[in-house]
Scaffold this motif. Sequence first.
Motif, PDB file in Angstrom:
ATOM      1  N   PHE A   1       6.497  -7.768  30.531  1.00  0.00           N
ATOM      2  CA  PHE A   1       5.764  -7.410  29.316  1.00  0.00           C
ATOM      3  C   PHE A   1       6.588  -7.780  28.090  1.00  0.00           C
ATOM      4  CE2 PHE A   1       3.045  -3.627  31.060  1.00  0.00           C
ATOM      5  CZ  PHE A   1       2.614  -4.446  32.108  1.00  0.00           C
ATOM      6  N   THR A   2       5.880  -8.145  27.006  1.00  0.00           N
ATOM      7  CA  THR A   2       6.540  -8.450  25.743  1.00  0.00           C
ATOM      8  C   THR A   2       5.778  -7.787  24.604  1.00  0.00           C
ATOM      9  OG1 THR A   2       7.288 -10.596  26.587  1.00  0.00           O
ATOM     10  CG2 THR A   2       7.332 -10.267  24.202  1.00  0.00           C
ATOM     11  N   ILE A   3       6.481  -7.007  23.802  1.00  0.00           N
ATOM     12  CA  ILE A   3       5.891  -6.386  22.627  1.00  0.00           C
ATOM     13  C   ILE A   3       6.232  -7.222  21.409  1.00  0.00           C
ATOM     14  CG2 ILE A   3       7.902  -4.882  22.235  1.00  0.00           C
ATOM     15  CD1 ILE A   3       5.952  -2.738  21.219  1.00  0.00           C
ATOM     16  N   SER A   4       5.284  -7.340  20.483  1.00  0.00           N
ATOM     17  CA  SER A   4       5.535  -8.070  19.257  1.00  0.00           C
ATOM     18  C   SER A   4       4.654  -7.500  18.157  1.00  0.00           C
ATOM     19  CB  SER A   4       5.271  -9.566  19.433  1.00  0.00           C
ATOM     20  OG  SER A   4       3.915  -9.805  19.779  1.00  0.00           O
ATOM     21  N   LEU A   5       5.059  -7.771  16.922  1.00  0.00           N
ATOM     22  CA  LEU A   5       4.324  -7.277  15.757  1.00  0.00           C
ATOM     23  C   LEU A   5       4.132  -8.408  14.776  1.00  0.00           C
ATOM     24  CD1 LEU A   5       3.135  -4.947  14.029  1.00  0.00           C
ATOM     25  CD2 LEU A   5       5.467  -4.590  13.147  1.00  0.00           C
TER      26      LEU A   5
ATOM     27  N   LYS B   1      -0.595  -9.846   9.825  1.00  0.00           N
ATOM     28  CA  LYS B   1      -1.928  -9.443  10.282  1.00  0.00           C
ATOM     29  C   LYS B   1      -2.000  -7.953  10.615  1.00  0.00           C
ATOM     30  CE  LYS B   1      -3.062 -13.989  12.197  1.00  0.00           C
ATOM     31  NZ  LYS B   1      -3.464 -14.754  13.415  1.00  0.00           N
ATOM     32  N   ASN B   2      -0.869  -7.251  10.432  1.00  0.00           N
ATOM     33  CA  ASN B   2      -0.821  -5.819  10.758  1.00  0.00           C
ATOM     34  C   ASN B   2      -1.333  -5.546  12.168  1.00  0.00           C
ATOM     35  OD1 ASN B   2       0.208  -5.040   8.224  1.00  0.00           O
ATOM     36  ND2 ASN B   2      -1.849  -5.088   7.342  1.00  0.00           N
ATOM     37  N   THR B   3      -0.868  -6.346  13.096  1.00  0.00           N
ATOM     38  CA  THR B   3      -1.335  -6.229  14.468  1.00  0.00           C
ATOM     39  C   THR B   3      -0.144  -6.167  15.423  1.00  0.00           C
ATOM     40  OG1 THR B   3      -3.340  -7.465  13.938  1.00  0.00           O
ATOM     41  CG2 THR B   3      -2.776  -7.219  16.269  1.00  0.00           C
ATOM     42  N   LEU B   4      -0.174  -5.193  16.297  1.00  0.00           N
ATOM     43  CA  LEU B   4       0.819  -5.016  17.341  1.00  0.00           C
ATOM     44  C   LEU B   4       0.257  -5.586  18.637  1.00  0.00           C
ATOM     45  CD1 LEU B   4       3.565  -3.529  18.072  1.00  0.00           C
ATOM     46  CD2 LEU B   4       2.113  -1.608  18.786  1.00  0.00           C
ATOM     47  N   PHE B   5       1.089  -6.307  19.387  1.00  0.00           N
ATOM     48  CA  PHE B   5       0.636  -6.934  20.621  1.00  0.00           C
ATOM     49  C   PHE B   5       1.462  -6.447  21.811  1.00  0.00           C
ATOM     50  CE2 PHE B   5      -2.218  -9.910  18.726  1.00  0.00           C
ATOM     51  CZ  PHE B   5      -1.663 -10.274  17.506  1.00  0.00           C
TER      52      PHE B   5
ATOM     53  N   PRO C   1      -4.109  -9.058  40.631  1.00  0.00           N
ATOM     54  CA  PRO C   1      -2.645  -9.017  40.672  1.00  0.00           C
ATOM     55  C   PRO C   1      -2.057 -10.393  40.397  1.00  0.00           C
ATOM     56  CG  PRO C   1      -3.539  -7.747  42.489  1.00  0.00           C
ATOM     57  CD  PRO C   1      -4.711  -8.430  41.844  1.00  0.00           C
ATOM     58  N   GLY C   2      -1.005 -10.414  39.602  1.00  0.00           N
ATOM     59  CA  GLY C   2      -0.387 -11.662  39.203  1.00  0.00           C
ATOM     60  C   GLY C   2      -0.951 -12.239  37.920  1.00  0.00           C
ATOM     61  N   GLY C   3      -2.048 -11.672  37.435  1.00  0.00           N
ATOM     62  CA  GLY C   3      -2.686 -12.163  36.231  1.00  0.00           C
ATOM     63  C   GLY C   3      -2.042 -11.655  34.962  1.00  0.00           C
ATOM     64  N   SER C   4      -2.632 -12.032  33.830  1.00  0.00           N
ATOM     65  CA  SER C   4      -2.094 -11.670  32.518  1.00  0.00           C
ATOM     66  C   SER C   4      -3.181 -11.102  31.626  1.00  0.00           C
ATOM     67  CB  SER C   4      -1.495 -12.908  31.834  1.00  0.00           C
ATOM     68  OG  SER C   4      -0.419 -13.434  32.572  1.00  0.00           O
ATOM     69  N   LEU C   5      -2.761 -10.265  30.700  1.00  0.00           N
ATOM     70  CA  LEU C   5      -3.625  -9.744  29.648  1.00  0.00           C
ATOM     71  C   LEU C   5      -2.797  -9.589  28.391  1.00  0.00           C
ATOM     72  CD1 LEU C   5      -5.714  -6.836  31.278  1.00  0.00           C
ATOM     73  CD2 LEU C   5      -6.618  -8.987  30.376  1.00  0.00           C
ATOM     74  N   ARG C   6      -3.438  -9.692  27.243  1.00  0.00           N
ATOM     75  CA  ARG C   6      -2.761  -9.389  25.991  1.00  0.00           C
ATOM     76  C   ARG C   6      -3.530  -8.295  25.266  1.00  0.00           C
ATOM     77  NH1 ARG C   6      -1.321 -13.054  20.651  1.00  0.00           N
ATOM     78  NH2 ARG C   6      -3.575 -12.888  20.301  1.00  0.00           N
ATOM     79  N   LEU C   7      -2.865  -7.205  25.032  1.00  0.00           N
ATOM     80  CA  LEU C   7      -3.448  -6.107  24.286  1.00  0.00           C
ATOM     81  C   LEU C   7      -3.115  -6.268  22.807  1.00  0.00           C
ATOM     82  CD1 LEU C   7      -2.558  -3.070  26.578  1.00  0.00           C
ATOM     83  CD2 LEU C   7      -4.495  -4.638  26.723  1.00  0.00           C
ATOM     84  N   SER C   8      -4.068  -5.891  21.967  1.00  0.00           N
ATOM     85  CA  SER C   8      -3.866  -5.927  20.518  1.00  0.00           C
ATOM     86  C   SER C   8      -4.094  -4.539  19.946  1.00  0.00           C
ATOM     87  CB  SER C   8      -4.849  -6.905  19.865  1.00  0.00           C
ATOM     88  OG  SER C   8      -4.680  -8.219  20.352  1.00  0.00           O
ATOM     89  N   CYS C   9      -3.410  -4.253  18.860  1.00  0.00           N
ATOM     90  CA  CYS C   9      -3.559  -2.971  18.190  1.00  0.00           C
ATOM     91  C   CYS C   9      -3.531  -3.220  16.685  1.00  0.00           C
ATOM     92  CB  CYS C   9      -2.436  -2.026  18.590  1.00  0.00           C
ATOM     93  SG  CYS C   9      -2.405  -0.455  17.699  1.00  0.00           S
ATOM     94  N   ALA C  10      -4.665  -3.016  16.044  1.00  0.00           N
ATOM     95  CA  ALA C  10      -4.721  -3.127  14.587  1.00  0.00           C
ATOM     96  C   ALA C  10      -4.127  -1.862  13.989  1.00  0.00           C
ATOM     97  CB  ALA C  10      -6.166  -3.315  14.140  1.00  0.00           C
ATOM     98  N   VAL C  11      -3.125  -2.032  13.117  1.00  0.00           N
ATOM     99  CA  VAL C  11      -2.409  -0.906  12.534  1.00  0.00           C
ATOM    100  C   VAL C  11      -2.533  -0.955  11.026  1.00  0.00           C
ATOM    101  CG1 VAL C  11      -0.236   0.367  12.514  1.00  0.00           C
ATOM    102  CG2 VAL C  11      -0.717  -1.227  14.371  1.00  0.00           C
ATOM    103  N   SER C  12      -2.820   0.171  10.424  1.00  0.00           N
ATOM    104  CA  SER C  12      -2.873   0.249   8.968  1.00  0.00           C
ATOM    105  C   SER C  12      -2.173   1.518   8.509  1.00  0.00           C
ATOM    106  CB  SER C  12      -4.326   0.235   8.475  1.00  0.00           C
ATOM    107  OG  SER C  12      -5.024   1.371   8.959  1.00  0.00           O
TER     108      SER C  12
END
Length: 123
Positions: A67-71, A75-79, A14-25
């Motif tokens: 949370f923050t979403i970005s594209l 690199k065609n990658t969603l974060f 709890p209190g930590g961070s992670l960054r998820l990635s999504c390769a999109v084509s």
Amino acid sequence: QIQLSESGGGSVQPGGSLRLSCAVSGYPKYMYCMGWFRQAPGKEREGVAYIDDYGTLNYADSVKGRFTISLDTAKNTLFLQMNSLEPEDTAMYYCAAEPRVRGACYAAVFNNWGQGTRVTVSS
């Protein structure tokens, strides 16, 4: 055909961070919606964050400010940057994409999904 593949899940305190990635084509250059969703055990899937081709962002109230979403179109990658994680954020997280027809992305019906990546927040 739109294809998506997530990565970056894991276990964090709890209190930590992670960054998820999504390769999109295969998504259109214009007129698209992309989003992150999650499904916790025993609960329905919920939308977490959305972004469209104008850069419009929308967030669920439960994640606003954390949370923050970005594209990255080059690199065609969603974060999804997730900070100040809470045990309630524990879920399987999915990215999704859909050509935007009209209206806001949070009201769109998404038909293209990744396989999901698991996030566990626990001490």
